[in-house]
Design a protein around this motif. Structure first.
Motif, PDB file in Angstrom:
ATOM      1  N   VAL A   1       7.430  29.073  -9.349  1.00 16.91           N
ATOM      2  CA  VAL A   1       8.503  28.797 -10.311  1.00 16.91           C
ATOM      3  C   VAL A   1       9.424  27.711  -9.779  1.00 16.91           C
ATOM      4  O   VAL A   1       9.903  26.860 -10.535  1.00 16.91           O
ATOM      5  CB  VAL A   1       9.283  30.083 -10.626  1.00 16.91           C
ATOM      6  N   ALA A   2       9.679  27.731  -8.481  1.00 17.03           N
ATOM      7  CA  ALA A   2      10.541  26.707  -7.883  1.00 17.03           C
ATOM      8  C   ALA A   2       9.944  25.316  -8.079  1.00 17.03           C
ATOM      9  O   ALA A   2      10.666  24.349  -8.337  1.00 17.03           O
ATOM     10  CB  ALA A   2      10.748  26.995  -6.399  1.00 17.03           C
ATOM     11  N   ALA A   3       8.631  25.201  -7.961  1.00 13.22           N
ATOM     12  CA  ALA A   3       7.972  23.904  -8.164  1.00 13.22           C
ATOM     13  C   ALA A   3       8.145  23.422  -9.597  1.00 13.22           C
ATOM     14  O   ALA A   3       8.406  22.237  -9.842  1.00 13.22           O
ATOM     15  CB  ALA A   3       6.494  24.014  -7.811  1.00 13.22           C
ATOM     16  N   MET A   4       8.016  24.336 -10.559  1.00  7.42           N
ATOM     17  CA  MET A   4       8.229  23.980 -11.959  1.00  7.42           C
ATOM     18  C   MET A   4       9.664  23.521 -12.184  1.00  7.42           C
ATOM     19  O   MET A   4       9.928  22.508 -12.840  1.00  7.42           O
ATOM     20  CB  MET A   4       7.932  25.182 -12.855  1.00  7.42           C
ATOM     21  N   ARG A   5      10.596  24.266 -11.603  1.00  6.37           N
ATOM     22  CA  ARG A   5      12.010  23.950 -11.792  1.00  6.37           C
ATOM     23  C   ARG A   5      12.348  22.588 -11.204  1.00  6.37           C
ATOM     24  O   ARG A   5      13.103  21.812 -11.800  1.00  6.37           O
ATOM     25  CB  ARG A   5      12.871  25.036 -11.142  1.00  6.37           C
ATOM     26  N   GLU A   6      11.793  22.272 -10.040  1.00  7.84           N
ATOM     27  CA  GLU A   6      12.025  20.967  -9.420  1.00  7.84           C
ATOM     28  C   GLU A   6      11.544  19.843 -10.311  1.00  7.84           C
ATOM     29  O   GLU A   6      12.178  18.781 -10.404  1.00  7.84           O
ATOM     30  CB  GLU A   6      11.323  20.902  -8.067  1.00  7.84           C
TER      31      GLU A   6
END
Length: 213
Positions: free
Chosen positions: A118-123
């Motif tokens: 999810v962090a990768a998507m948010r970035e």
């Protein structure tokens, strides 16, 4: 049925079960039953419950990013670009509440490797919004005194607000995606618009004195 089609059918069922029941409470039996396949076939295709959940996160994260990107026409003024991006974000999260539950709640509360996905998507979304704001600043005046690091902070704040507002909108009957987008646009654009035009707000004692006379 081709394997790729069957696998998407399993992911559709898994997103629904994970989104509504949560990762811990969801069972592979329920997912297999909803997908109309045997549990051994789910394991054969997707290995484990953890791998299945990760596959759901990746698919839904990619779909959300693509929806936001597709919703923005880069030939429009900066405010319209942001408006359309927000509209695409809220429309997608409203139309896919189970997927949004997985991305916003489930994946973040069950540790690695889910949170990292999810962090990768948010970035990626933050980087996209950062570029929208920078482009708007350049459009407003040719030599903006607006460091990219500061813009990245603004994008982080905007994306965080959008995430919280999407969760609220999905849980509040009668709130449409358009209303949610307008709420955030009204909240954000007054400040962003002034910043892009070289009129940032300054704390008291730094620039314009904001104290009452």
């Amino acid at each position: 049925m081709p394997r790729a089609v069957r696998e998407q059918q399993m992911l559709d069922a898994a997103v629904r079960i994970f989104g509504q029941r949560g990762y811990m409470a969801a069972s592979m039996d329920e997912i297999a039953e909803l997908a109309g396949v045997s549990k051994p076939l789910v394991y054969l295709y997707l290995n484990s419950k953890e791998d299945l959940f990760t596959a759901c996160i990746r698919r839904e994260a990619q779909a959300l990013v693509e929806a936001v990107r597709a919703g923005v026409r880069r030939d429009l003024p900066a405010d319209r670009q942001l408006w359309e991006g927000l509209g695409a974000f809220f429309a997608h999260t409203a139309e896919n509440p189970d997927a949004w539950s997985i991305l916003h709640l489930q994946a973040r509360t069950h540790g690695e490797p889910f949170a990292a996905e999810v962090a990768a998507m948010r970035e990626e979304i933050v980087a996209f919004v950062t570029q929208l704001i920078l482009a708007g600043a350049r459009e407003a005046h040719r030599d903006p005194d607006l460091p990219e690091r500061e813009v990245a902070g603004l994008a982080e704040a905007l994306v965080g607000a959008a995430e919280s507002l999407a969760a609220w909108a999905n849980a509040t009957p009668g709130v449409t995606a358009r209303q949610a987008a307008a709420t955030l646009m009204n909240f954000a654009w007054a400040g962003l618009g002034g910043l892009m035009e070289g009129r940032p707000w300054s704390p008291p004692g730094e620039g314009t004195d904001t104290r009452a006379g």
